[in-house]
Design a protein around this motif. Structure first.
Motif, PDB file in Angstrom:
ATOM      1  N   HIS A 136       0.830  -1.208   0.000  1.00 29.15           N
ATOM      2  CA  HIS A 136       0.000   0.000   0.000  1.00 29.15           C
ATOM      3  C   HIS A 136       0.868   1.262   0.000  1.00 29.15           C
ATOM      4  N   GLY A 137       1.936   1.254   0.798  1.00 24.61           N
ATOM      5  CA  GLY A 137       2.816   2.416   0.868  1.00 24.61           C
ATOM      6  C   GLY A 137       3.470   2.733  -0.466  1.00 24.61           C
ATOM      7  N   ILE A 138       3.947   1.713  -1.148  1.00 24.87           N
ATOM      8  CA  ILE A 138       4.585   1.921  -2.445  1.00 24.87           C
ATOM      9  C   ILE A 138       3.559   2.362  -3.483  1.00 24.87           C
ATOM     10  N   LEU A 139       2.374   1.760  -3.456  1.00 26.57           N
ATOM     11  CA  LEU A 139       1.316   2.148  -4.397  1.00 26.57           C
ATOM     12  C   LEU A 139       0.897   3.607  -4.191  1.00 26.57           C
ATOM     13  N   TYR A 140       0.676   3.994  -2.947  1.00 35.78           N
ATOM     14  CA  TYR A 140       0.331   5.384  -2.674  1.00 35.78           C
ATOM     15  C   TYR A 140       1.496   6.310  -3.010  1.00 35.78           C
ATOM     16  N   GLY A 141       2.727   5.834  -2.831  1.00 40.85           N
ATOM     17  CA  GLY A 141       3.898   6.610  -3.226  1.00 40.85           C
ATOM     18  C   GLY A 141       3.917   6.885  -4.718  1.00 40.85           C
ATOM     19  N   ILE A 142       3.571   5.883  -5.521  1.00 42.26           N
ATOM     20  CA  ILE A 142       3.526   6.064  -6.975  1.00 42.26           C
ATOM     21  C   ILE A 142       2.424   7.037  -7.362  1.00 42.26           C
ATOM     22  N   ILE A 143       1.232   6.823  -6.838  1.00 46.36           N
ATOM     23  CA  ILE A 143       0.078   7.654  -7.207  1.00 46.36           C
ATOM     24  C   ILE A 143       0.303   9.110  -6.807  1.00 46.36           C
ATOM     25  N   PHE A 144       0.666   9.323  -5.550  1.00 53.28           N
ATOM     26  CA  PHE A 144       0.808  10.696  -5.083  1.00 53.28           C
ATOM     27  C   PHE A 144       2.125  11.328  -5.528  1.00 53.28           C
ATOM     28  N   GLY A 145       3.134  10.512  -5.836  1.00 48.46           N
ATOM     29  CA  GLY A 145       4.355  11.048  -6.433  1.00 48.46           C
ATOM     30  C   GLY A 145       4.073  11.627  -7.808  1.00 48.46           C
ATOM     31  N   LEU A 146       3.284  10.911  -8.609  1.00 52.30           N
ATOM     32  CA  LEU A 146       2.900  11.426  -9.925  1.00 52.30           C
ATOM     33  C   LEU A 146       2.047  12.681  -9.778  1.00 52.30           C
ATOM     34  N   LEU A 147       1.085  12.647  -8.869  1.00 54.26           N
ATOM     35  CA  LEU A 147       0.238  13.817  -8.639  1.00 54.26           C
ATOM     36  C   LEU A 147       1.070  15.014  -8.175  1.00 54.26           C
ATOM     37  N   PHE A 148       2.019  14.771  -7.301  1.00 51.99           N
ATOM     38  CA  PHE A 148       2.902  15.830  -6.802  1.00 51.99           C
ATOM     39  C   PHE A 148       3.714  16.434  -7.946  1.00 51.99           C
ATOM     40  N   ASP A 149       4.251  15.581  -8.817  1.00 52.82           N
ATOM     41  CA  ASP A 149       5.014  16.067  -9.968  1.00 52.82           C
ATOM     42  C   ASP A 149       4.149  16.892 -10.906  1.00 52.82           C
ATOM     43  N   VAL A 150       2.951  16.428 -11.181  1.00 57.15           N
ATOM     44  CA  VAL A 150       2.067  17.121 -12.116  1.00 57.15           C
ATOM     45  C   VAL A 150       1.677  18.499 -11.570  1.00 57.15           C
ATOM     46  N   VAL A 151       1.389  18.573 -10.278  1.00 59.32           N
ATOM     47  CA  VAL A 151       0.888  19.817  -9.702  1.00 59.32           C
ATOM     48  C   VAL A 151       2.009  20.794  -9.348  1.00 59.32           C
ATOM     49  N   TYR A 152       3.117  20.303  -8.792  1.00 56.27           N
ATOM     50  CA  TYR A 152       4.095  21.205  -8.185  1.00 56.27           C
ATOM     51  C   TYR A 152       5.427  21.352  -8.917  1.00 56.27           C
ATOM     52  N   GLU A 197       8.201  21.136 -12.402  1.00 52.74           N
ATOM     53  CA  GLU A 197       8.279  21.276 -13.854  1.00 52.74           C
ATOM     54  C   GLU A 197       8.671  19.964 -14.523  1.00 52.74           C
ATOM     55  N   ILE A 198       9.245  19.055 -13.763  1.00 54.93           N
ATOM     56  CA  ILE A 198       9.786  17.824 -14.326  1.00 54.93           C
ATOM     57  C   ILE A 198       9.004  16.643 -13.771  1.00 54.93           C
ATOM     58  N   ILE A 199       8.382  15.891 -14.662  1.00 46.21           N
ATOM     59  CA  ILE A 199       7.633  14.711 -14.236  1.00 46.21           C
ATOM     60  C   ILE A 199       8.627  13.583 -13.967  1.00 46.21           C
ATOM     61  N   GLY A 200       8.555  13.012 -12.775  1.00 50.24           N
ATOM     62  CA  GLY A 200       9.355  11.840 -12.489  1.00 50.24           C
ATOM     63  C   GLY A 200      10.195  11.916 -11.238  1.00 50.24           C
ATOM     64  N   ILE A 201      10.500  13.116 -10.764  1.00 51.71           N
ATOM     65  CA  ILE A 201      11.368  13.209  -9.582  1.00 51.71           C
ATOM     66  C   ILE A 201      10.660  12.624  -8.367  1.00 51.71           C
ATOM     67  N   TYR A 202       9.499  13.136  -8.042  1.00 52.27           N
ATOM     68  CA  TYR A 202       8.756  12.616  -6.890  1.00 52.27           C
ATOM     69  C   TYR A 202       8.099  11.280  -7.209  1.00 52.27           C
ATOM     70  N   LEU A 203       7.773  11.064  -8.466  1.00 54.03           N
ATOM     71  CA  LEU A 203       7.228   9.768  -8.894  1.00 54.03           C
ATOM     72  C   LEU A 203       8.221   8.650  -8.604  1.00 54.03           C
ATOM     73  N   PHE A 204       9.496   8.941  -8.715  1.00 58.51           N
ATOM     74  CA  PHE A 204      10.537   7.964  -8.389  1.00 58.51           C
ATOM     75  C   PHE A 204      10.849   7.961  -6.887  1.00 58.51           C
ATOM     76  N   MET A 205      10.984   9.137  -6.294  1.00 57.23           N
ATOM     77  CA  MET A 205      11.476   9.231  -4.917  1.00 57.23           C
ATOM     78  C   MET A 205      10.468   8.704  -3.881  1.00 57.23           C
ATOM     79  N   PHE A 206       9.182   9.019  -4.028  1.00 56.35           N
ATOM     80  CA  PHE A 206       8.201   8.565  -3.035  1.00 56.35           C
ATOM     81  C   PHE A 206       8.174   7.037  -2.908  1.00 56.35           C
ATOM     82  N   PRO A 207       7.966   6.288  -3.995  1.00 56.12           N
ATOM     83  CA  PRO A 207       7.934   4.828  -3.828  1.00 56.12           C
ATOM     84  C   PRO A 207       9.298   4.228  -3.479  1.00 56.12           C
ATOM     85  N   PHE A 208      10.378   4.845  -3.957  1.00 57.32           N
ATOM     86  CA  PHE A 208      11.717   4.348  -3.639  1.00 57.32           C
ATOM     87  C   PHE A 208      11.982   4.447  -2.138  1.00 57.32           C
TER      88      PHE A 208
END
Length: 172
Positions: A55-71, A73-84
């Motif tokens: 669940h933690g990794i899944l929520y990390g992926i979902i909210f990492g992508l959402l964080f990148d999209v909203v906050y 300029e570069i998609i992928g930094i938080y998408l990678f860091m949260f689940p990692f």
């Protein structure tokens, strides 16, 4: 019920971070320090510890992508860091006890890893030119203090909420 409560809680944490930045700017304290709330990351790490790593990794992926999209300029930094970080945290929790003090300390270390990782990636792609000692002084330390205060306030409610969610999942 868990299908609605957990996403609602994490959406609230996501919005709370933004509200915190808007309503309590650092200029309020006459300081050049940068306070970065990572309430969402704290929630993901407590979810990883008390509900399940999956669940933690899944929520990390979902909210990492959402964080990148909203906050960012570069998609992928938080998408990678949260689940990692959630994955590393889950592996550490296999070795250590799952008590609230250990989870809190490791959450603070996870936030430090997130901050330094994002800083290094931004430095690598030349978005920032801030040297590391200045970064530590004006952003990392104030961010860790702010998030430590949040962890102290939210640790027991998160623990209780996620343990109850784990019990509900086991009973269903």
């Amino acid at each position: 019920m868990i299908r609605f409560l957990l996403p609602a809680l994490f959406a609230l944490l996501f919005i709370l971070e933004s509200l915190f930045v808007e309503l309590l700017p650092a200029e309020l304290f006459n300081s050049d320090r940068i306070l970065v709330p990572h309430f969402l990351m704290v929630g993901i790490l407590f979810l990883t510890a008390y509900l399940s790593p999956r669940h933690g990794i899944l929520y990390g992926i979902i909210f990492g992508l959402l964080f990148d999209v909203v906050y960012t300029e570069i998609i992928g930094i938080y998408l990678f860091m949260f689940p990692f970080i959630a994955y590393l945290f889950a592996n550490m929790m296999r070795i250590l006890q799952t008590n609230v003090l250990i989870v809190s300390i490791l959450s603070l270390l996870g936030i430090a890893l997130l901050e330094v990782g994002v800083y290094e990636l931004m430095l690598l792609i030349k978005i920032t030119d801030l040297d590391f000692s200045t970064y530590v002084k004006i952003r990392l330390v104030p961010t860790l203090i702010l998030n430590l205060a949040f962890i102290i306030l939210a640790a027991y409610p998160f623990k209780k909420q996620f343990e109850n969610a784990a019990d509900r999942l086991r009973n269903d």
